[in-house]
Design a protein around this motif. Structure first.
Motif, PDB file in Angstrom:
ATOM      1  N   ALA A  78      -6.140  -2.075  -6.932  1.00  0.00           N
ATOM      2  CA  ALA A  78      -5.541  -1.088  -6.032  1.00  0.00           C
ATOM      3  C   ALA A  78      -6.339   0.208  -5.943  1.00  0.00           C
ATOM      4  CB  ALA A  78      -4.112  -0.779  -6.491  1.00  0.00           C
ATOM      5  N   GLY A  79      -7.315   0.377  -6.809  1.00  0.00           N
ATOM      6  CA  GLY A  79      -8.116   1.606  -6.768  1.00  0.00           C
ATOM      7  C   GLY A  79      -7.503   2.720  -7.597  1.00  0.00           C
ATOM      8  N   ASP A  80      -7.835   3.952  -7.229  1.00  0.00           N
ATOM      9  CA  ASP A  80      -7.432   5.113  -8.042  1.00  0.00           C
ATOM     10  C   ASP A  80      -6.168   5.814  -7.561  1.00  0.00           C
ATOM     11  OD1 ASP A  80      -9.627   4.768  -9.714  1.00  0.00           O
ATOM     12  OD2 ASP A  80     -10.913   6.024  -8.455  1.00  0.00           O
ATOM     13  N   ASP A  81      -5.731   5.552  -6.357  1.00  0.00           N
ATOM     14  CA  ASP A  81      -4.555   6.235  -5.810  1.00  0.00           C
ATOM     15  C   ASP A  81      -3.296   5.760  -6.533  1.00  0.00           C
ATOM     16  OD1 ASP A  81      -2.598   7.467  -4.300  1.00  0.00           O
ATOM     17  OD2 ASP A  81      -2.941   6.251  -2.507  1.00  0.00           O
ATOM     18  N   PRO A  82      -2.557   6.656  -7.189  1.00  0.00           N
ATOM     19  CA  PRO A  82      -1.361   6.232  -7.921  1.00  0.00           C
ATOM     20  C   PRO A  82      -0.304   5.595  -7.025  1.00  0.00           C
ATOM     21  CG  PRO A  82      -1.533   8.637  -7.898  1.00  0.00           C
ATOM     22  CD  PRO A  82      -2.801   8.090  -7.314  1.00  0.00           C
ATOM     23  N   ARG A  83      -0.237   6.005  -5.768  1.00  0.00           N
ATOM     24  CA  ARG A  83       0.721   5.396  -4.839  1.00  0.00           C
ATOM     25  C   ARG A  83       0.381   3.918  -4.638  1.00  0.00           C
ATOM     26  NH1 ARG A  83       0.194  10.505  -3.691  1.00  0.00           N
ATOM     27  NH2 ARG A  83       1.980  11.732  -3.029  1.00  0.00           N
ATOM     28  N   ALA A  84      -0.885   3.665  -4.356  1.00  0.00           N
ATOM     29  CA  ALA A  84      -1.331   2.285  -4.145  1.00  0.00           C
ATOM     30  C   ALA A  84      -1.158   1.470  -5.421  1.00  0.00           C
ATOM     31  CB  ALA A  84      -2.784   2.271  -3.686  1.00  0.00           C
ATOM     32  N   ARG A  85      -1.375   2.084  -6.567  1.00  0.00           N
ATOM     33  CA  ARG A  85      -1.244   1.376  -7.843  1.00  0.00           C
ATOM     34  C   ARG A  85       0.216   1.015  -8.126  1.00  0.00           C
ATOM     35  NH1 ARG A  85      -5.909   1.874 -11.233  1.00  0.00           N
ATOM     36  NH2 ARG A  85      -4.656   2.076 -13.125  1.00  0.00           N
ATOM     37  N   LEU A  86       1.143   1.917  -7.807  1.00  0.00           N
ATOM     38  CA  LEU A  86       2.567   1.606  -7.995  1.00  0.00           C
ATOM     39  C   LEU A  86       3.008   0.484  -7.060  1.00  0.00           C
ATOM     40  CD1 LEU A  86       3.860   5.238  -8.495  1.00  0.00           C
ATOM     41  CD2 LEU A  86       4.132   3.356 -10.142  1.00  0.00           C
ATOM     42  N   VAL A  87       2.561   0.532  -5.819  1.00  0.00           N
ATOM     43  CA  VAL A  87       2.879  -0.542  -4.867  1.00  0.00           C
ATOM     44  C   VAL A  87       2.286  -1.860  -5.364  1.00  0.00           C
ATOM     45  CG1 VAL A  87       2.521  -1.393  -2.513  1.00  0.00           C
ATOM     46  CG2 VAL A  87       3.151   1.008  -2.890  1.00  0.00           C
ATOM     47  N   ALA A  88       1.060  -1.813  -5.870  1.00  0.00           N
ATOM     48  CA  ALA A  88       0.404  -3.030  -6.372  1.00  0.00           C
ATOM     49  C   ALA A  88       1.157  -3.613  -7.566  1.00  0.00           C
ATOM     50  CB  ALA A  88      -1.041  -2.728  -6.759  1.00  0.00           C
ATOM     51  N   LEU A  89       1.678  -2.763  -8.423  1.00  0.00           N
ATOM     52  CA  LEU A  89       2.446  -3.236  -9.571  1.00  0.00           C
ATOM     53  C   LEU A  89       3.693  -3.980  -9.113  1.00  0.00           C
ATOM     54  CD1 LEU A  89       3.055  -3.355 -12.620  1.00  0.00           C
ATOM     55  CD2 LEU A  89       4.135  -1.113 -12.373  1.00  0.00           C
ATOM     56  N   VAL A  90       4.422  -3.404  -8.192  1.00  0.00           N
ATOM     57  CA  VAL A  90       5.639  -4.058  -7.685  1.00  0.00           C
ATOM     58  C   VAL A  90       5.275  -5.336  -6.922  1.00  0.00           C
ATOM     59  CG1 VAL A  90       7.626  -3.802  -6.128  1.00  0.00           C
ATOM     60  CG2 VAL A  90       6.979  -1.923  -7.672  1.00  0.00           C
ATOM     61  N   ALA A  91       4.216  -5.301  -6.140  1.00  0.00           N
ATOM     62  CA  ALA A  91       3.787  -6.495  -5.405  1.00  0.00           C
ATOM     63  C   ALA A  91       3.383  -7.615  -6.360  1.00  0.00           C
ATOM     64  CB  ALA A  91       2.627  -6.150  -4.465  1.00  0.00           C
ATOM     65  N   GLU A  92       2.722  -7.260  -7.454  1.00  0.00           N
ATOM     66  CA  GLU A  92       2.322  -8.273  -8.434  1.00  0.00           C
ATOM     67  C   GLU A  92       3.557  -8.937  -9.038  1.00  0.00           C
ATOM     68  OE1 GLU A  92       1.475 -10.338 -11.924  1.00  0.00           O
ATOM     69  OE2 GLU A  92       2.538  -8.437 -12.023  1.00  0.00           O
ATOM     70  N   ILE A  93       4.561  -8.153  -9.356  1.00  0.00           N
ATOM     71  CA  ILE A  93       5.808  -8.720  -9.896  1.00  0.00           C
ATOM     72  C   ILE A  93       6.487  -9.564  -8.827  1.00  0.00           C
ATOM     73  CG2 ILE A  93       8.117  -8.163 -10.766  1.00  0.00           C
ATOM     74  CD1 ILE A  93       6.760  -5.677 -12.128  1.00  0.00           C
ATOM     75  N   ALA A 185       8.395  -2.795   0.160  1.00  0.00           N
ATOM     76  CA  ALA A 185       8.651  -1.812   1.217  1.00  0.00           C
ATOM     77  C   ALA A 185       9.387  -0.589   0.665  1.00  0.00           C
ATOM     78  CB  ALA A 185       9.454  -2.457   2.346  1.00  0.00           C
ATOM     79  N   LEU A 186      10.370  -0.817  -0.191  1.00  0.00           N
ATOM     80  CA  LEU A 186      11.110   0.287  -0.796  1.00  0.00           C
ATOM     81  C   LEU A 186      10.201   1.133  -1.683  1.00  0.00           C
ATOM     82  CD1 LEU A 186      13.705   1.828  -1.321  1.00  0.00           C
ATOM     83  CD2 LEU A 186      14.318   0.091  -3.037  1.00  0.00           C
ATOM     84  N   THR A 187       9.338   0.482  -2.430  1.00  0.00           N
ATOM     85  CA  THR A 187       8.396   1.216  -3.281  1.00  0.00           C
ATOM     86  C   THR A 187       7.484   2.088  -2.428  1.00  0.00           C
ATOM     87  OG1 THR A 187       8.454  -0.519  -4.965  1.00  0.00           O
ATOM     88  CG2 THR A 187       6.565   0.963  -5.008  1.00  0.00           C
ATOM     89  N   ARG A 188       7.003   1.538  -1.327  1.00  0.00           N
ATOM     90  CA  ARG A 188       6.151   2.330  -0.420  1.00  0.00           C
ATOM     91  C   ARG A 188       6.895   3.589   0.052  1.00  0.00           C
ATOM     92  NH1 ARG A 188       1.603  -0.279   1.059  1.00  0.00           N
ATOM     93  NH2 ARG A 188       1.594  -2.556   0.996  1.00  0.00           N
ATOM     94  N   ARG A 189       8.153   3.430   0.413  1.00  0.00           N
ATOM     95  CA  ARG A 189       8.934   4.588   0.872  1.00  0.00           C
ATOM     96  C   ARG A 189       9.135   5.602  -0.259  1.00  0.00           C
ATOM     97  NH1 ARG A 189      12.132   0.743   3.581  1.00  0.00           N
ATOM     98  NH2 ARG A 189      13.883   1.039   2.169  1.00  0.00           N
ATOM     99  N   LEU A 190       9.468   5.112  -1.429  1.00  0.00           N
ATOM    100  CA  LEU A 190       9.742   6.019  -2.554  1.00  0.00           C
ATOM    101  C   LEU A 190       8.517   6.837  -2.959  1.00  0.00           C
ATOM    102  CD1 LEU A 190      12.009   3.823  -4.853  1.00  0.00           C
ATOM    103  CD2 LEU A 190      12.692   5.897  -3.604  1.00  0.00           C
ATOM    104  N   VAL A 191       7.345   6.211  -2.907  1.00  0.00           N
ATOM    105  CA  VAL A 191       6.137   6.922  -3.364  1.00  0.00           C
ATOM    106  C   VAL A 191       5.348   7.536  -2.214  1.00  0.00           C
ATOM    107  CG1 VAL A 191       5.971   5.462  -5.414  1.00  0.00           C
ATOM    108  CG2 VAL A 191       4.601   4.879  -3.388  1.00  0.00           C
ATOM    109  N   GLY A 192       5.803   7.326  -0.982  1.00  0.00           N
ATOM    110  CA  GLY A 192       5.121   7.908   0.168  1.00  0.00           C
ATOM    111  C   GLY A 192       3.797   7.249   0.483  1.00  0.00           C
ATOM    112  N   ALA A 193       3.732   5.954   0.275  1.00  0.00           N
ATOM    113  CA  ALA A 193       2.475   5.226   0.530  1.00  0.00           C
ATOM    114  C   ALA A 193       2.436   4.697   1.945  1.00  0.00           C
ATOM    115  CB  ALA A 193       2.328   4.069  -0.453  1.00  0.00           C
TER     116      ALA A 193
END
Length: 193
Positions: A78-93, A185-193
């Protein structure tokens, strides 16, 4: 005289036990079933695993290593952006829980089966340790976002991941897939991604 274990015996026992514990639960699987399905003798099993708790702790440790590797790969991709990393974590799960045969989270399943684990309960320590590690990753990434209420956002994101694992244990595949997509989708909204 004790038999000398054939190469790979420990791995065969652990692989068999891991499959059975995940599919049926730890309480439901006795050592005799593991012995039968692994094709090993009782003495040989106990040469490698003195107690069932030892075997369960090794099973959960194996799952922990695999889950930690999968999370690390998802975050790295997901790279260095914490937003993208949080989305990637939820997507992986989400991807994990939609796989055929998923029964949710091995750690949560164990802790539900054994809610009153003692201080010396090695399997519970492995399970709680992994869950704490994942929460710490979420908290660290949320901290990097500079959120107004980082504790609340961390809790919300952990609730999303808990929900993904819970629905995998009892819903049909189509519901789980829809839930995984909604969680991302919810994670994206919560973190503003």
């Amino acid at each position: 005289m004790a038999r000398t274990p054939a190469p790979g015996t420990r791995e065969r026992i652990l692989t068999t036990a891991s499959r059975l514990f995940y599919a049926h639960g730890v309480r439901a699987i006795g050592m005799n079933r593991i012995i039968d399905e692994a094709g090993t003798g009782k003495n040989l099993l106990y040469q490698h695993f003195t107690t069932k708790d030892d075997l369960v702790a090794d099973y959960l440790t194996r799952v922990r290593e695999r889950r930690s590797d999968a999370i690390r790969r998802a975050l790295d991709a997901a790279g260095d952006d914490p937003r993208a990393r949080l989305v990637a974590l939820v997507a992986e799960i989400g991807d994990l829980v939609t796989r055929t045969g998923s029964r949710g989270c091995a750690f949560r399943n164990y802790l539900v089966e054994f809610p009153d684990g003692t201080a010396g309960d090695a399997p519970a320590a492995v399970a709680r340790g992994h869950l704490a590690d994942v929460r710490a990753i979420v908290a660290r990434l949320v901290g990097e976002l500079g959120a107004d209420d980082p504790d609340r956002l961390t809790g919300e994101l952990c609730l999303i991941t808990d929900g993904l694992f819970m629905q995998a244990a009892h819903r049909d595949a189509a519901d789980v897939r829809r839930g995984a997509d909604a969680a991302v989708a919810l994670t994206r909204r919560l973190v503003g991604a």
